[in-house]
Design a protein around this motif. Structure first.
Motif, PDB file in Angstrom:
ATOM      1  N   UNK A 129      -1.573   6.255  -4.720  1.00 47.20           N
ATOM      2  CA  UNK A 129      -0.734   6.077  -4.700  1.00 47.20           C
ATOM      3  C   UNK A 129      -1.444   4.124  -4.403  1.00 47.20           C
ATOM      4  N   UNK A 130      -1.488   3.308  -5.717  1.00 51.47           N
ATOM      5  CA  UNK A 130      -2.062   1.734  -5.567  1.00 51.47           C
ATOM      6  C   UNK A 130      -0.906   0.856  -4.607  1.00 51.47           C
ATOM      7  N   UNK A 131      -0.962  -0.178  -4.851  1.00 54.04           N
ATOM      8  CA  UNK A 131      -0.158  -1.834  -4.874  1.00 54.04           C
ATOM      9  C   UNK A 131      -0.586  -2.858  -4.469  1.00 54.04           C
ATOM     10  N   UNK A 132       0.186  -3.710  -5.519  1.00 58.34           N
ATOM     11  CA  UNK A 132       0.005  -4.928  -6.015  1.00 58.34           C
ATOM     12  C   UNK A 132       0.733  -6.267  -5.931  1.00 58.34           C
ATOM     13  N   UNK A 133       0.298  -7.335  -4.933  1.00 59.11           N
ATOM     14  CA  UNK A 133       1.432  -8.342  -4.522  1.00 59.11           C
ATOM     15  C   UNK A 133       1.089  -8.994  -5.517  1.00 59.11           C
ATOM     16  N   UNK A 134       2.432 -10.189  -6.225  1.00 58.76           N
ATOM     17  CA  UNK A 134       1.973 -11.301  -6.730  1.00 58.76           C
ATOM     18  C   UNK A 134       0.134 -12.380  -6.308  1.00 58.76           C
ATOM     19  N   UNK A 135      -0.022 -12.441  -6.508  1.00 60.54           N
ATOM     20  CA  UNK A 135      -1.039 -13.078  -6.675  1.00 60.54           C
ATOM     21  C   UNK A 135      -1.987 -13.124  -5.778  1.00 60.54           C
ATOM     22  N   UNK A 136      -1.879 -11.686  -5.578  1.00 65.06           N
ATOM     23  CA  UNK A 136      -3.091 -10.822  -5.165  1.00 65.06           C
ATOM     24  C   UNK A 136      -3.500 -10.128  -5.545  1.00 65.06           C
ATOM     25  N   UNK A 137      -5.170  -9.222  -4.929  1.00 62.82           N
ATOM     26  CA  UNK A 137      -5.861  -7.915  -5.675  1.00 62.82           C
ATOM     27  C   UNK A 137      -4.708  -6.574  -5.420  1.00 62.82           C
ATOM     28  N   UNK A 138      -5.573  -5.534  -6.510  1.00 67.62           N
ATOM     29  CA  UNK A 138      -4.568  -4.454  -5.955  1.00 67.62           C
ATOM     30  C   UNK A 138      -5.722  -4.321  -5.122  1.00 67.62           C
ATOM     31  N   UNK A 139      -4.774  -3.358  -4.452  1.00 67.07           N
ATOM     32  CA  UNK A 139      -5.347  -2.241  -3.097  1.00 67.07           C
ATOM     33  C   UNK A 139      -5.331  -1.215  -3.007  1.00 67.07           C
ATOM     34  N   UNK A 140      -6.065  -0.104  -2.652  1.00 66.12           N
ATOM     35  CA  UNK A 140      -5.329   0.978  -2.690  1.00 66.12           C
ATOM     36  C   UNK A 140      -4.774   1.687  -1.433  1.00 66.12           C
ATOM     37  N   UNK A 141      -3.893   2.335  -1.345  1.00 66.44           N
ATOM     38  CA  UNK A 141      -2.713   2.686  -0.326  1.00 66.44           C
ATOM     39  C   UNK A 141      -3.004   4.140   0.185  1.00 66.44           C
ATOM     40  N   UNK A 142      -3.185   4.670  -0.651  1.00 60.53           N
ATOM     41  CA  UNK A 142      -2.712   6.324  -0.124  1.00 60.53           C
ATOM     42  C   UNK A 142      -3.747   7.301  -1.080  1.00 60.53           C
ATOM     43  N   UNK A 143      -4.030   8.446  -1.167  1.00 58.76           N
ATOM     44  CA  UNK A 143      -4.451   9.446  -2.235  1.00 58.76           C
ATOM     45  C   UNK A 143      -4.951  11.138  -1.108  1.00 58.76           C
ATOM     46  N   UNK A 144      -4.445  11.395  -2.317  1.00 59.80           N
ATOM     47  CA  UNK A 144      -4.295  13.310  -1.663  1.00 59.80           C
ATOM     48  C   UNK A 144      -5.001  14.266  -2.689  1.00 59.80           C
ATOM     49  N   UNK A 145      -5.690  15.107  -2.510  1.00 60.54           N
ATOM     50  CA  UNK A 145      -6.416  15.415  -3.256  1.00 60.54           C
ATOM     51  C   UNK A 145      -5.855  16.793  -3.778  1.00 60.54           C
ATOM     52  N   UNK A 146      -5.263  17.310  -4.587  1.00 66.35           N
ATOM     53  CA  UNK A 146      -4.287  18.017  -5.305  1.00 66.35           C
ATOM     54  C   UNK A 146      -4.350  19.156  -5.190  1.00 66.35           C
ATOM     55  N   UNK A 147      -5.832  19.997  -4.700  1.00 61.81           N
ATOM     56  CA  UNK A 147      -5.843  21.678  -5.076  1.00 61.81           C
ATOM     57  C   UNK A 147      -5.707  21.700  -2.958  1.00 61.81           C
ATOM     58  N   UNK A 148      -6.615  20.667  -2.609  1.00 56.52           N
ATOM     59  CA  UNK A 148      -6.367  20.735  -0.601  1.00 56.52           C
ATOM     60  C   UNK A 148      -5.658  19.816  -0.157  1.00 56.52           C
ATOM     61  N   UNK A 149      -5.166  19.376  -0.656  1.00 55.99           N
ATOM     62  CA  UNK A 149      -4.050  17.850  -0.013  1.00 55.99           C
ATOM     63  C   UNK A 149      -5.048  17.708   1.718  1.00 55.99           C
ATOM     64  N   UNK A 150      -5.785  17.086   0.823  1.00 55.67           N
ATOM     65  CA  UNK A 150      -6.773  15.978   2.003  1.00 55.67           C
ATOM     66  C   UNK A 150      -6.437  14.584   1.541  1.00 55.67           C
ATOM     67  N   UNK A 151      -6.170  14.320   2.786  1.00 53.81           N
ATOM     68  CA  UNK A 151      -5.382  12.441   2.681  1.00 53.81           C
ATOM     69  C   UNK A 151      -6.508  11.917   3.389  1.00 53.81           C
ATOM     70  N   UNK A 152      -6.086  10.844   2.342  1.00 54.30           N
ATOM     71  CA  UNK A 152      -6.764   9.268   2.920  1.00 54.30           C
ATOM     72  C   UNK A 152      -6.020   7.720   2.850  1.00 54.30           C
ATOM     73  N   UNK A 153      -6.394   7.187   3.682  1.00 58.44           N
ATOM     74  CA  UNK A 153      -5.111   5.880   3.855  1.00 58.44           C
ATOM     75  C   UNK A 153      -6.005   4.714   3.702  1.00 58.44           C
ATOM     76  N   UNK A 154      -4.766   3.684   3.984  1.00 57.44           N
ATOM     77  CA  UNK A 154      -5.355   2.661   3.595  1.00 57.44           C
ATOM     78  C   UNK A 154      -5.312   1.721   5.349  1.00 57.44           C
ATOM     79  N   UNK A 155      -6.369   1.122   5.760  1.00 57.59           N
ATOM     80  CA  UNK A 155      -5.953   0.702   7.350  1.00 57.59           C
ATOM     81  C   UNK A 155      -5.135   0.661   7.892  1.00 57.59           C
ATOM     82  N   UNK A 156      -3.978  -0.689   6.581  1.00 56.47           N
ATOM     83  CA  UNK A 156      -3.230  -0.678   7.192  1.00 56.47           C
ATOM     84  C   UNK A 156      -1.346  -0.595   6.857  1.00 56.47           C
TER      85      UNK A 156
END
Length: 118
Positions: A36-63
């Protein structure tokens, strides 16, 4: 070719919760990861969270660490983003992505709006 459709966005009060869903379809579906990415008006697109399909490993933005949880259902070809303790700063259009394990191409959904009121 992969198509992604997000749903579950809406208006919620600060401190509330929302669950986003992303449904994938295509003749073949072999993602390396989804996220998932997100973008607020007037701001850059930001990476939010990701998951690998096979293993289910996750990563998150600090925010969003400790508040958001990404998950997937391989059989249903779906990805979810559980958002808790929402803040006004989370207000944005949220986009689902899929990275092909075969071509490394990134596919994007059309987005779903999340608005958090204070």
């Amino acid at each position: 070719q992969v198509q992604l459709v997000e749903s579950g966005g809406g208006l919620v009060q600060a401190g509330g919760s929302l669950r986003l869903s992303c449904a994938a379809s295509g003749r073949t579906f072999t993602p390396h990861s989804m996220g998932w990415f997100r973008q607020a008006p007037g701001k850059d697109r930001e990476s939010v969270a990701h998951i690998t399909w096979n293993n289910g490993a996750t990563s998150y933005a600090d925010s969003v660490k400790g508040r958001f949880t990404i998950s997937r259902d391989n059989a249903k070809k779906m990805v979810y983003l559980q958002m808790n303790s929402l803040k006004p700063e989370d207000t944005a259009a949220y986009y689902c992505t899929s990275v092909s394990s075969l071509t490394s191409r990134t596919y994007w959904g059309q987005g779903t709006q999340v608005t958090v009121s204070s």
